[in-house]
Design a protein around this motif. Sequence first.
Motif, PDB file in Angstrom:
ATOM      1  N   UNK A  58       0.811  -1.221   0.000  1.00 28.90           N
ATOM      2  CA  UNK A  58       0.000   0.000   0.000  1.00 28.90           C
ATOM      3  C   UNK A  58       0.840   1.265   0.000  1.00 28.90           C
ATOM      4  N   UNK A  59       2.110   1.155   0.424  1.00 34.67           N
ATOM      5  CA  UNK A  59       3.000   2.307   0.592  1.00 34.67           C
ATOM      6  C   UNK A  59       2.479   3.275   1.635  1.00 34.67           C
ATOM      7  N   UNK A  60       1.756   2.739   2.629  1.00 33.76           N
ATOM      8  CA  UNK A  60       1.221   3.544   3.717  1.00 33.76           C
ATOM      9  C   UNK A  60       1.794   3.067   5.047  1.00 33.76           C
ATOM     10  N   UNK A  61       1.789   3.968   6.030  1.00 38.01           N
ATOM     11  CA  UNK A  61       2.360   3.658   7.338  1.00 38.01           C
ATOM     12  C   UNK A  61       1.489   2.673   8.099  1.00 38.01           C
ATOM     13  N   UNK A  62       2.134   1.746   8.801  1.00 39.80           N
ATOM     14  CA  UNK A  62       1.422   0.834   9.685  1.00 39.80           C
ATOM     15  C   UNK A  62       2.302   0.538  10.892  1.00 39.80           C
ATOM     16  N   UNK A  63       1.685   0.171  11.985  1.00 40.35           N
ATOM     17  CA  UNK A  63       2.448  -0.276  13.144  1.00 40.35           C
ATOM     18  C   UNK A  63       1.589  -1.189  14.012  1.00 40.35           C
TER      19      UNK A  63
END
Length: 321
Positions: A205-210
């Motif tokens: 997705x090229x999105x931040x996750x944690x």
Amino acid sequence: MTLAALPGPPGTRILGLGHYRPGNVVTNHDLIARGVDTDDEWIKSRVGIAERRWADPDESVVDMAEQAASKALAASGVSTDDIDLVLVATCTMVTQIPAAAPELASRLGIHAPGAYDVNSGCSGFVYALNAASAAVLTGQARNVLVVAAERFSGWLDMTDRSTCIILGDGAGAAVVGPSDTAGLGPVVWGSDGAQFDTVAIDAESRLFRQEGQAVYRWATGEMAPIGIEACKRAGLEPSDIVAFVPHQANLRIIDALARRINLPNAIIARDIVTSGNTSAATIPLALSRMVEAGEIPSGAPVLLLGFGSGLAYAAQVVLAP
């Protein structure tokens, strides 16, 4: 055969600080209006944030770095002609190449310095600060410009309320130079690579996750001894610390660490309330704002503690400029 020695000064210190926050204030209510499934009380109780700053669409990591760096240079009194190395701590450049540091140096009129980026996420500023100190101590640079700048608003998943509510944009900077006495204490650093992917940019997705709960448990359980050890290596007790500036990840983490390190005389940085989590930029941004506001006197010992993606961490005691 022997090589020529690298003469350096007895110590290093921070000569000046600067910071920049974008003008675009995003409150919790603004997020709700954008369709995020949350509410103001939930955000404040979970992470302690009331608002954060997001950059304008055409405002880049280097743009913000330039603003903070210009202020740090002015505060330090060091000419751009006397800067030999430029370091930028960031993990949010749009592309991996080119690095931010050479462009930043050019914009500031710093001629032909060494220039490179440091990507260690939330602990990046402390890592870069120590690289700067080492360069001065070994005589390889007279003065070093260290900047941490992040633009997380371009990496947010607005459907993930556990992350999009936390992150913000901003920059902080410091000029590191020689000193007759030590103004930067020994660093305590390390990593838990077994959990390297708990904080990441998703490959698809090229999105931040944690994994928020895993990071919370790790930070509250493992980081207090690191802060205590940094005080010890600086020859101080936690009671000697005048200010505690940890990574601004979560207000509950900040308060838990302050209690566990036991800092009875320290003012605690809580910049997260109005700036959000700006990753590598949180520590210099908060420190600069506190010094500018007169909350930390010149020469006061300040405990810095960065931790996050990697999972990497770094702590040290510094004297306020």
